[in-house]
Write a protein that holds these residues in place. Structure first.
Motif, PDB file in Angstrom:
ATOM      1  N   MET A   1       0.462  -1.447   0.059  1.00  0.00           N
ATOM      2  CA  MET A   1      -0.074  -0.005   0.116  1.00  0.00           C
ATOM      3  C   MET A   1       1.024   1.307   0.144  1.00  0.00           C
ATOM      4  O   MET A   1       0.535   2.461  -0.548  1.00  0.00           O
ATOM      5  N   ASN A   2       1.905   1.250   0.163  1.00  0.00           N
ATOM      6  CA  ASN A   2       2.840   1.829   0.411  1.00  0.00           C
ATOM      7  C   ASN A   2       4.311   2.160  -0.440  1.00  0.00           C
ATOM      8  O   ASN A   2       4.654   2.113   0.096  1.00  0.00           O
ATOM      9  N   GLU A   3       3.602   1.381  -0.952  1.00  0.00           N
ATOM     10  CA  GLU A   3       4.929   1.518  -2.399  1.00  0.00           C
ATOM     11  C   GLU A   3       6.077   2.754  -2.420  1.00  0.00           C
ATOM     12  O   GLU A   3       5.036   4.236  -3.182  1.00  0.00           O
ATOM     13  N   PRO A   4       6.744   2.756  -3.051  1.00  0.00           N
ATOM     14  CA  PRO A   4       7.810   3.416  -3.564  1.00  0.00           C
ATOM     15  C   PRO A   4       7.479   5.051  -5.225  1.00  0.00           C
ATOM     16  O   PRO A   4       6.948   3.478  -5.455  1.00  0.00           O
ATOM     17  N   ARG A   5       7.586   5.858  -4.668  1.00  0.00           N
ATOM     18  CA  ARG A   5       7.314   6.106  -6.742  1.00  0.00           C
ATOM     19  C   ARG A   5       8.651   6.049  -7.073  1.00  0.00           C
ATOM     20  O   ARG A   5       9.954   6.045  -6.870  1.00  0.00           O
ATOM     21  N   PRO A   6       7.850   5.287  -8.469  1.00  0.00           N
ATOM     22  CA  PRO A   6       9.445   5.432  -9.354  1.00  0.00           C
ATOM     23  C   PRO A   6       9.899   6.220 -10.043  1.00  0.00           C
ATOM     24  O   PRO A   6       9.270   7.461  -9.844  1.00  0.00           O
ATOM     25  N   PRO A   7      11.091   6.518  -9.902  1.00  0.00           N
ATOM     26  CA  PRO A   7      11.716   7.215 -10.560  1.00  0.00           C
ATOM     27  C   PRO A   7      11.575   8.125 -11.562  1.00  0.00           C
ATOM     28  O   PRO A   7      10.873   7.447 -13.050  1.00  0.00           O
ATOM     29  N   ASP A   8      11.364   9.539 -11.631  1.00  0.00           N
ATOM     30  CA  ASP A   8      10.997  10.103 -13.022  1.00  0.00           C
ATOM     31  C   ASP A   8      11.979  10.089 -14.355  1.00  0.00           C
ATOM     32  O   ASP A   8      13.085   9.793 -14.015  1.00  0.00           O
ATOM     33  N   LEU A   9      11.389   9.798 -15.941  1.00  0.00           N
ATOM     34  CA  LEU A   9      11.633   9.394 -17.051  1.00  0.00           C
ATOM     35  C   LEU A   9      12.400  11.162 -16.663  1.00  0.00           C
ATOM     36  O   LEU A   9      12.218  11.892 -16.779  1.00  0.00           O
ATOM     37  N   ALA A  10      13.846  10.691 -17.911  1.00  0.00           N
ATOM     38  CA  ALA A  10      14.624  11.610 -18.023  1.00  0.00           C
ATOM     39  C   ALA A  10      13.664  12.497 -19.488  1.00  0.00           C
ATOM     40  O   ALA A  10      13.472  10.948 -20.583  1.00  0.00           O
ATOM     41  N   PRO A  11      13.863  13.141 -19.589  1.00  0.00           N
ATOM     42  CA  PRO A  11      13.346  14.225 -20.916  1.00  0.00           C
ATOM     43  C   PRO A  11      14.417  13.350 -22.017  1.00  0.00           C
ATOM     44  O   PRO A  11      15.496  13.692 -22.579  1.00  0.00           O
ATOM     45  N   LEU A  12      13.392  13.239 -23.505  1.00  0.00           N
ATOM     46  CA  LEU A  12      13.655  12.761 -24.523  1.00  0.00           C
ATOM     47  C   LEU A  12      15.065  14.390 -25.549  1.00  0.00           C
ATOM     48  O   LEU A  12      14.527  15.395 -25.049  1.00  0.00           O
ATOM     49  N   LYS A  13      15.897  13.510 -26.303  1.00  0.00           N
ATOM     50  CA  LYS A  13      16.697  14.790 -26.267  1.00  0.00           C
ATOM     51  C   LYS A  13      16.211  15.068 -27.781  1.00  0.00           C
ATOM     52  O   LYS A  13      16.112  13.901 -28.521  1.00  0.00           O
ATOM     53  N   THR A  14      15.779  16.213 -28.650  1.00  0.00           N
ATOM     54  CA  THR A  14      14.896  16.150 -29.890  1.00  0.00           C
ATOM     55  C   THR A  14      15.186  18.045 -30.033  1.00  0.00           C
ATOM     56  O   THR A  14      16.636  18.547 -29.219  1.00  0.00           O
ATOM     57  N   ASN A  15      15.483  17.771 -31.846  1.00  0.00           N
ATOM     58  CA  ASN A  15      16.011  18.773 -32.046  1.00  0.00           C
ATOM     59  C   ASN A  15      15.209  18.987 -32.831  1.00  0.00           C
ATOM     60  O   ASN A  15      14.629  19.433 -33.579  1.00  0.00           O
ATOM     61  N   ASP A  16      14.312  20.167 -32.093  1.00  0.00           N
ATOM     62  CA  ASP A  16      13.054  20.722 -31.967  1.00  0.00           C
ATOM     63  C   ASP A  16      12.538  21.999 -33.268  1.00  0.00           C
ATOM     64  O   ASP A  16      12.538  22.028 -33.870  1.00  0.00           O
ATOM     65  N   ALA A  17      14.044  22.621 -33.314  1.00  0.00           N
ATOM     66  CA  ALA A  17      14.523  23.025 -34.787  1.00  0.00           C
ATOM     67  C   ALA A  17      14.408  22.662 -35.851  1.00  0.00           C
ATOM     68  O   ALA A  17      13.416  23.469 -36.511  1.00  0.00           O
ATOM     69  N   ALA A  18      14.628  21.313 -35.934  1.00  0.00           N
ATOM     70  CA  ALA A  18      14.692  20.747 -37.549  1.00  0.00           C
ATOM     71  C   ALA A  18      13.305  20.229 -37.309  1.00  0.00           C
ATOM     72  O   ALA A  18      11.839  20.766 -38.807  1.00  0.00           O
ATOM     73  N   THR A  19      12.462  20.163 -36.410  1.00  0.00           N
ATOM     74  CA  THR A  19      11.083  19.324 -36.076  1.00  0.00           C
ATOM     75  C   THR A  19       9.918  20.528 -36.886  1.00  0.00           C
ATOM     76  O   THR A  19       9.351  20.603 -37.998  1.00  0.00           O
ATOM     77  N   ILE A  20      10.248  22.137 -35.940  1.00  0.00           N
ATOM     78  CA  ILE A  20       9.566  23.197 -36.908  1.00  0.00           C
ATOM     79  C   ILE A  20       9.450  23.319 -38.177  1.00  0.00           C
ATOM     80  O   ILE A  20       9.059  24.096 -38.618  1.00  0.00           O
ATOM     81  N   LEU A  21      11.049  22.932 -38.601  1.00  0.00           N
ATOM     82  CA  LEU A  21      11.292  23.556 -40.284  1.00  0.00           C
ATOM     83  C   LEU A  21      10.805  22.254 -40.843  1.00  0.00           C
ATOM     84  O   LEU A  21      10.722  22.988 -42.216  1.00  0.00           O
ATOM     85  N   ALA A  22      10.508  21.402 -40.361  1.00  0.00           N
ATOM     86  CA  ALA A  22      10.198  20.044 -41.942  1.00  0.00           C
ATOM     87  C   ALA A  22       8.135  20.762 -41.713  1.00  0.00           C
ATOM     88  O   ALA A  22       7.873  20.615 -42.952  1.00  0.00           O
ATOM     89  N   GLY A  23       8.223  21.085 -40.426  1.00  0.00           N
ATOM     90  CA  GLY A  23       5.711  20.986 -40.487  1.00  0.00           C
ATOM     91  C   GLY A  23       6.129  22.962 -41.668  1.00  0.00           C
ATOM     92  O   GLY A  23       5.258  22.732 -42.697  1.00  0.00           O
ATOM     93  N   THR A  24       6.883  23.192 -41.340  1.00  0.00           N
ATOM     94  CA  THR A  24       6.973  24.499 -41.689  1.00  0.00           C
ATOM     95  C   THR A  24       7.365  24.540 -43.631  1.00  0.00           C
ATOM     96  O   THR A  24       6.656  25.133 -44.649  1.00  0.00           O
TER      97      THR A  24
END
Length: 116
Positions: A1-24
């Protein structure tokens, strides 16, 4: 009932500018196609939608690059560098308790049980 909380996942490393440029780029291709095809007068808003998409995409690229320069891509301190889990800063990882507006007492959060 009192289980430990799993650790947060590390954020993914992305190339946001390339993604936005592709959409543009896709908005630009759609604009070129529409300028060649010349839609009827009742569908001229399609052209302006493409123009707005290109404009917002260029703004997005500017914003993301500015953010990345400000944070310093190499020395970025993300959530993984925190010493305490997200929450109210007391190290428990519990969200801060809300107060009743009328009584000033602690409010019960849905799905939250008090620890014995």
């Amino acid at each position: 009932m009192n289980e430990p909380r799993p650790p947060d996942l590390a954020p993914l490393k992305t190339n946001d500018a390339a993604t936005i440029l592709a959409g543009t780029g896709l908005w630009a291709v759609a604009l070129i196609v529409l300028l060649i095809v010349q839609p009827g007068p009742d569908r001229q808003w399609w052209i302006w939608t493409c123009v707005a998409g290109i404009g917002l995409g260029l703004f997005g690229v500017w914003h993301v690059r500015r953010r990345d320069r400000r944070e310093g891509l190499e020395g970025h301190e993300g959530p993984e560098s925190r010493t305490t889990p997200p929450g109210d800063g007391d190290g428990t990882g519990e969200p801060p308790r809300r107060q009743h507006e009328d009584s000033g007492g602690p409010a019960r959060l849905s799905g939250h049980r008090d620890q014995p």
